[in-house]
Every structure is written in C-alpha cells, then in structure tokens.
Design a protein around this motif. Structure first.
Motif, short mmCIF file in Angstrom:
data_model
loop_
_atom_site.label_atom_id
_atom_site.label_comp_id
_atom_site.label_asym_id
_atom_site.label_seq_id
_atom_site.Cartn_x
_atom_site.Cartn_y
_atom_site.Cartn_z
N MET A 105 -35.23 -25.84 27.35
CA MET A 105 -35.60 -26.28 25.95
C MET A 105 -36.59 -25.12 25.23
SD MET A 105 -38.08 -29.59 25.36
CE MET A 105 -39.20 -29.67 24.05
N GLN A 106 -37.34 -24.24 26.15
CA GLN A 106 -37.99 -23.31 25.33
C GLN A 106 -37.03 -22.49 24.66
OE1 GLN A 106 -40.09 -21.61 28.75
NE2 GLN A 106 -41.56 -23.11 28.94
N PHE A 107 -35.90 -22.01 25.23
CA PHE A 107 -34.75 -21.20 24.60
C PHE A 107 -34.48 -21.96 23.37
CE2 PHE A 107 -30.85 -19.48 23.75
CZ PHE A 107 -30.95 -18.14 23.93
N TYR A 111 -34.68 -20.37 19.87
CA TYR A 111 -33.41 -20.20 19.12
C TYR A 111 -33.52 -20.64 17.69
CZ TYR A 111 -28.31 -19.96 18.32
OH TYR A 111 -27.03 -19.57 17.80
N PHE A 112 -34.25 -21.77 17.38
CA PHE A 112 -34.15 -22.36 16.00
C PHE A 112 -35.50 -21.95 15.36
CE2 PHE A 112 -30.69 -24.77 17.89
CZ PHE A 112 -29.85 -24.57 16.89
N ALA A 113 -36.13 -20.91 15.88
CA ALA A 113 -37.32 -20.51 15.16
C ALA A 113 -38.74 -21.13 15.39
CB ALA A 113 -37.14 -20.03 13.41
N GLN A 114 -38.82 -22.02 16.38
CA GLN A 114 -40.09 -22.50 16.90
C GLN A 114 -40.90 -21.95 17.62
OE1 GLN A 114 -40.61 -25.47 15.28
NE2 GLN A 114 -38.69 -25.56 14.41
N ASP A 115 -42.32 -22.09 17.68
CA ASP A 115 -43.17 -21.07 18.33
C ASP A 115 -43.68 -21.68 19.46
OD1 ASP A 115 -43.28 -19.11 16.41
OD2 ASP A 115 -44.56 -20.07 15.32
N LEU A 116 -43.86 -21.02 20.75
CA LEU A 116 -44.14 -21.36 21.90
C LEU A 116 -45.60 -21.11 22.20
CD1 LEU A 116 -41.09 -20.69 24.25
CD2 LEU A 116 -41.59 -22.83 23.27
N ASN A 146 -45.42 -23.65 31.63
CA ASN A 146 -46.98 -23.10 31.22
C ASN A 146 -46.56 -22.94 29.68
OD1 ASN A 146 -48.68 -22.77 33.73
ND2 ASN A 146 -46.96 -21.53 34.46
N GLN A 147 -45.61 -22.98 29.28
CA GLN A 147 -45.42 -22.78 27.70
C GLN A 147 -44.61 -24.00 27.15
OE1 GLN A 147 -43.33 -19.17 28.29
NE2 GLN A 147 -45.41 -18.00 27.67
N ALA A 148 -44.94 -24.34 25.95
CA ALA A 148 -44.36 -25.46 25.33
C ALA A 148 -44.62 -25.35 23.58
CB ALA A 148 -45.00 -26.53 25.68
N CYS A 149 -44.12 -26.24 23.02
CA CYS A 149 -44.26 -26.38 21.54
C CYS A 149 -45.12 -27.83 21.18
CB CYS A 149 -42.91 -26.43 20.85
SG CYS A 149 -43.09 -26.40 18.87
N THR A 175 -28.05 -32.35 13.40
CA THR A 175 -26.77 -32.65 13.14
C THR A 175 -25.90 -32.20 14.31
OG1 THR A 175 -26.50 -30.55 11.88
CG2 THR A 175 -27.10 -32.28 10.72
N ARG A 176 -26.11 -31.45 15.29
CA ARG A 176 -25.53 -30.90 16.31
C ARG A 176 -25.62 -31.52 17.71
NH1 ARG A 176 -22.24 -26.84 14.44
NH2 ARG A 176 -23.05 -25.57 12.77
N PRO A 177 -24.72 -31.62 18.54
CA PRO A 177 -24.77 -32.28 19.77
C PRO A 177 -25.66 -31.43 20.88
CG PRO A 177 -22.66 -31.48 19.84
CD PRO A 177 -23.27 -31.07 18.31
N ILE A 178 -26.92 -31.23 20.56
CA ILE A 178 -27.99 -30.14 21.32
C ILE A 178 -29.14 -31.21 21.39
CG2 ILE A 178 -29.34 -28.23 21.25
CD1 ILE A 178 -27.28 -26.85 19.25
N LEU A 179 -29.40 -31.31 22.95
CA LEU A 179 -30.44 -32.29 23.18
C LEU A 179 -31.14 -31.47 24.33
CD1 LEU A 179 -31.98 -34.96 23.66
CD2 LEU A 179 -30.14 -35.66 25.34
N ALA A 180 -32.61 -31.34 24.04
CA ALA A 180 -33.49 -30.70 25.12
C ALA A 180 -34.64 -31.52 25.65
CB ALA A 180 -34.01 -29.52 24.39
N THR A 181 -34.96 -31.46 26.93
CA THR A 181 -36.19 -31.99 27.56
C THR A 181 -36.91 -31.03 28.53
OG1 THR A 181 -35.22 -32.62 29.73
CG2 THR A 181 -34.82 -34.01 27.97
#
Length: 209
Positions: A105-107, A111-116, A146-149, A175-181
């Motif tokens: 999920m961190q990746f 990848y989609f320009a979010q900061d951790l 130890n890292q998250a958004c 819009t795409r079949p991408i899911l993360a936990t």
C-alpha cells in the motif's frame, strides 16, 4: 487453475554476501484460499523479463506484499521498488487487478504521488477500522508499519478506511481495479472471511478480461 503473481521482500544475508528474495509462506496459503495458484516474481529481472514473466503467467491478479521500506524512505531494496514499478505499469496498461498490503500500500501511495510520514503506535498491535464501507466498518485488524499516509492529496486514489488516530488504512483507485490495505491478511491465525471475499471479488475482475 487461475494464477496470481505476488512480489517478494529482499533479505540481505551479509555473512554470505547474498541478497535473497523471500516471502511469508502464509502469502501462498492466502492466495490458495482465494482459489488461485501463487506465482512469486523475482526481484532481479529487467523490464523485458518482467513483461515476459507476466505475459506467460497471464495472471488474474497481482499482489504487492509487505516487507522492506521504499528506497526513497530509507529502505535498502531498490531492486524491489523497480520490480513493483514495472508490475504496476503492466497492471495499469493491461487492466490487471492489484491488491497491495502494508508496504505494498505504501508503494501504491507513492506511485500515485501521495506522501508517506513516519508514524508511531502501529507496530505489532491491533486497532479498529473506521469506514463507511460495510466490509471494513468496525473490524479489528493487525498493524505492522512505521510509515503511512494521513491525508490524500486529491487525485486518483480515495480513502476507504482509517484507524482511530486518523492513519489511512485502506485505499482504492477511483477508476481501476487497484485496492490496498495497511493490514496483513496473511498474518491472521485464521484468515478473515472479509479479506478473502475482498481479494476474490477484486481478482474476479481479472478473469473477465
């Protein structure tokens, strides 16, 4: 049987001067429990080999697993970052479903320009999920990161669940079949039915491609 590709962590064995690919055996058990044949991808393939590997396997889905921080956040496995970048590029191009957990999920976030950011109180513990999604709401999940958004920058991802302290625990692509936990389904002593259903429903989209 349909197949699911999963990524592996990099362990550095200094005594032997080796960098080893490995994964929790429970990952393969989880994938089998979802009805798929697990296929681990090596971390030292070049782009062409990763593309060929994915084409030959023709997966119903891809799982980005846990372990190793991203190199830009202090991790020591840039080859894994490269592998997952190519896999995610391929998944988006071919519309292959992706499930990502913890480091995965961190990746996705990066990848989609979010900061951790560095967080505390999320290692070897459990907490409740706060969510409007029935499959997540009120659930108790494990936590090993130890890292998250904390807040998503407006873009392609949306928040599905948070921890009580505001840490984002689940996201999906709009819009795409991408899911993360952020939790590890494979680390439950007995796999949770909601996690199995979540993965099976996501990868069912790949079987229709």
């Amino acid at each position: 049987m349909k197949t699911v590709i999963f990524t592996q962590r990099v362990d550095i064995i200094e005594a032997y001067n080796e960098r080893r690919d490995c994964a929790d055996q429970r990952i393969t058990e989880l994938i089998r429990s979802c009805g798929y044949l697990p296929a681990p991808v090596p971390n030292k393939l070049n782009r062409e080999a990763i593309e060929e590997f994915t084409r030959v396997i023709n997966p119903s889905g891809i799982i980005l697993t846990g372990g190793n921080s991203l190199a830009k956040y202090g991790g020591n496995a840039p080859e894994r970052d490269f592998t997952e970048k190519i896999l995610l590029d391929i998944a988006i191009n071919k519309n292959i479903p992706v499930y990502a957990l913890c480091r995965g999920m961190q990746f996705i976030l990066d990848y989609f320009a979010q900061d951790l950011v560095n967080v505390t109180g999320h290692v070897r513990t459990r907490h409740e999920l706060i969510s409007d999604e029935k499959i997540f709401s009120g659930r108790e999940v494990n936590s090993y990161h130890n890292q998250a958004c904390i807040n998503l920058i407006p873009g392609e991802l949306e928040t599905l669940a948070k921890a009580p302290d505001g840490i984002i625990e689940a996201v999906r692509h709009k819009t795409r079949p991408i899911l993360a936990t952020m939790w590890h389904p494979e680390r439950e002593s007995v796999f949770v039915s909601e996690d199995i259903d979540m993965i099976k429903n996501l990868f069912a989209e790949g079987e229709m491609n």
